[in-house]
Scaffold this active site. Structure first.
Site, mmCIF file in Angstrom:
data_model
loop_
_atom_site.group_PDB
_atom_site.id
_atom_site.type_symbol
_atom_site.label_atom_id
_atom_site.label_comp_id
_atom_site.label_asym_id
_atom_site.label_seq_id
_atom_site.Cartn_x
_atom_site.Cartn_y
_atom_site.Cartn_z
ATOM 1 N N MET A 1 0.998 -1.374 0.011
ATOM 2 C CA MET A 1 -0.170 0.179 0.137
ATOM 3 C C MET A 1 0.918 0.717 0.286
ATOM 4 S SD MET A 1 -2.919 -0.649 2.400
ATOM 5 C CE MET A 1 -4.687 0.996 2.038
ATOM 6 N N GLU B 1 -6.930 -3.026 -7.981
ATOM 7 C CA GLU B 1 -7.106 -4.270 -7.158
ATOM 8 C C GLU B 1 -7.170 -5.553 -7.184
ATOM 9 O OE1 GLU B 1 -6.577 -2.592 -3.999
ATOM 10 O OE2 GLU B 1 -7.422 -0.536 -3.354
ATOM 11 N N CYS C 1 11.060 -3.241 9.177
ATOM 12 C CA CYS C 1 10.214 -2.926 10.573
ATOM 13 C C CYS C 1 8.916 -3.437 10.292
ATOM 14 C CB CYS C 1 9.710 -1.872 10.217
ATOM 15 S SG CYS C 1 11.707 -0.844 10.147
HETATM 16 P P1 ADP Z 1 -1.417 2.630 -3.756
HETATM 17 O O1 ADP Z 1 -2.162 2.521 -5.317
HETATM 18 O O2 ADP Z 1 0.172 1.556 -4.237
HETATM 19 O O3 ADP Z 1 -1.902 1.986 -2.258
HETATM 20 P P2 ADP Z 1 -1.070 5.543 -4.129
HETATM 21 O O4 ADP Z 1 -1.291 5.246 -5.869
HETATM 22 O O5 ADP Z 1 -2.979 5.172 -4.047
HETATM 23 O O6 ADP Z 1 -0.184 3.780 -3.955
HETATM 24 O O7 ADP Z 1 -0.557 6.775 -3.689
HETATM 25 C C1 ADP Z 1 0.505 6.682 -3.221
HETATM 26 C C2 ADP Z 1 0.717 7.974 -2.780
HETATM 27 O O8 ADP Z 1 0.394 7.900 -1.669
HETATM 28 C C3 ADP Z 1 2.169 8.536 -3.355
HETATM 29 O O9 ADP Z 1 2.591 9.508 -4.330
HETATM 30 C C4 ADP Z 1 2.124 9.604 -1.601
HETATM 31 O O10 ADP Z 1 1.944 10.894 -2.506
HETATM 32 C C5 ADP Z 1 1.043 8.948 -0.846
HETATM 33 N N1 ADP Z 1 2.345 8.296 0.524
HETATM 34 C C6 ADP Z 1 1.414 8.253 2.124
HETATM 35 N N2 ADP Z 1 2.096 7.241 2.237
HETATM 36 C C7 ADP Z 1 2.800 8.017 2.102
HETATM 37 C C8 ADP Z 1 4.560 6.437 1.626
HETATM 38 N N3 ADP Z 1 4.442 5.908 3.249
HETATM 39 N N4 ADP Z 1 5.127 6.074 1.102
HETATM 40 C C9 ADP Z 1 4.931 6.137 -0.190
HETATM 41 N N5 ADP Z 1 3.599 7.260 -0.576
HETATM 42 C C10 ADP Z 1 2.741 7.360 0.263
HETATM 43 ZN ZN ZN Z 2 11.722 0.719 8.105
#
Ligand code: ADP
Ligand code: ZN
Length: 191
Positions: free
Chosen positions: A17, A89, A186
């Site tokens: 995620m 998803e 972690c």
């Molecule tokens: P996914 O579909 O893989 O869950 P998204 O495309 O919805 O990811 O979201 C990616 C965005 O989430 C990043 O560009 C950043 O703005 C935000 N973000 C929030 N927390 C994190 C994190 N721990 N690592 C990287 N990006 C993060």
């Molecule tokens: Zn870590």
């Protein structure tokens, strides 16, 4: 990056995620539309955390999508004129998503999937590992570990601030759980 050809293929974007899977899927679909190719976009119906008819990334980007509950729902709806099929998803779909994606690619479609490669325990998730084996192209993205700042490959589930147990159900719809991106070091699971 990906060549335009008349034959179909499968590409999949995986990672934990927050690694940017939805962002990347949306980016690719927008470029396809700039090329004036017809797209159709799907997501599993059980994921109604966000707007029902959109894929929304954590950074707020969005694109319209149709929520369907079975892979057959995708096969039935993809039209002759459609060049590119987007599916977000992927991990929440039935295993039959694998044969559905293969069939679409055989029908000449470019199939772009995005999904979690691992569940909160760190185990391979649903049809995604199988799809990775069959895809022509794979991109494995990293998030940032919220604990130490290293590249994150895993999704941490927390219940009341505590690491979840290995025996918890993989899919908890509507539960009060929190997820964060963590690195191998972690990431914690209670045995
Ligand atoms: P996914 O579909 O893989 O869950 P998204 O495309 O919805 O990811 O979201 C990616 C965005 O989430 C990043 O560009 C950043 O703005 C935000 N973000 C929030 N927390 C994190 C994190 N721990 N690592 C990287 N990006 C993060
Ligand atoms: Zn870590």
């Amino acid at each position: 990056m990906y060549k335009i050809s008349n034959s179909g293929w499968i590409e999949i974007i995986v990672g934990p995620m927050y690694c940017g899977k939805s962002e990347e899927l949306i980016r690719r679909l927008r470029r396809v539309r700039i090329a004036r190719q017809k797209t159709q976009v799907f997501k599993p119906a059980l994921d109604d955390r966000y707007d029902k008819s959109n894929i929304v990334s954590h950074s707020g980007d969005s694109i319209e999508a149709l929520a369907v509950d079975h892979p057959e729902g995708i096969l039935q709806r993809v039209g002759e004129e459609t060049k590119v099929v987007g599916i977000d998803e992927a991990q929440f779909f039935h295993q039959r998503l694998v044969s559905a994606a293969e069939e679409l690619a055989d029908r000449g479609k470019r199939v772009i999937l995005a999904g979690l490669d691992r569940d909160f325990r760190g185990e391979p998730f649903g049809p995604v590992p199988d799809l990775m084996a069959r895809a022509e192209y794979i991109d494995k993205l990293h998030a940032i570990c919220v604990n130490c700042g290293e590249p994150a490959t895993r999704t941490q589930r927390l219940l009341d601030g505590e690491p979840a147990s290995y025996d918890d159900p993989v899919i908890m719809v509507g539960a009060e759980e929190v997820y964060e991106a963590r690195c191998r070091h972690c990431h914690e699971v209670k045995k």
